[in-house]
Design a protein around this motif. Structure first.
Motif: not given
Length: 125
Positions: A4, A26-28, A30, A40, A54-55
């Motif tokens: 994340p 951001y990057s989600q 996982d 991102c 991360d969100s």
């Protein structure tokens, strides 16, 4: 895979290192993502985020704006929002006897954007 708040830069495809998402993105990703994210996502206009966010929820609306769903909107007339550090989902009403003379549109964003209404005196000194 990248974790994340990270992505795999296209130029580093030959190795296994990941880079942190820069500010305002951001990057989600996982541990269950079956592929590498190569970029991102950008936070919406008039919002910002810290590095390695991360969100989408990490995208905070700028002063003078608020978040509604996945949109960032200017504060309505006679309201304000000083900063992006808290309460991204609402703007505050101007104090009694003051108005903004229209939407704040991010230009005049702080409580000082609330001006005395006609016939009222400014007691803020």
């Amino acid at each position: 895979t990248c974790g994340p708040g990270q992505f795999k830069a296209a130029e580093s495809q030959g190795d296994y290192s990941c880079d942190d998402c820069p500010k305002n993105t951001y990057s989600q990703a996982d541990k269950w993502a079956p592929f590498y994210l190569t970029s991102c996502a950008d936070c919406p206009a008039n919002s910002n985020s810290d590095k390695k966010s991360d969100s989408f929820k990490d995208c905070k609306s700028n002063a003078g704006y608020y978040i509604e769903g996945d949109l960032v909107k200017p504060c309505p007339a006679d309201t304000y929002k000083d900063s992006s550090q808290y309460h991204d989902y609402a703007c505050y009403n101007c104090p009694a006897g003051t108005i903004t003379n229209g939407t704040t549109n991010g230009a005049e964003v702080a409580r000082i954007a609330c001006l005395p209404a006609a016939g009222k005196h400014n007691s803020r000194g």
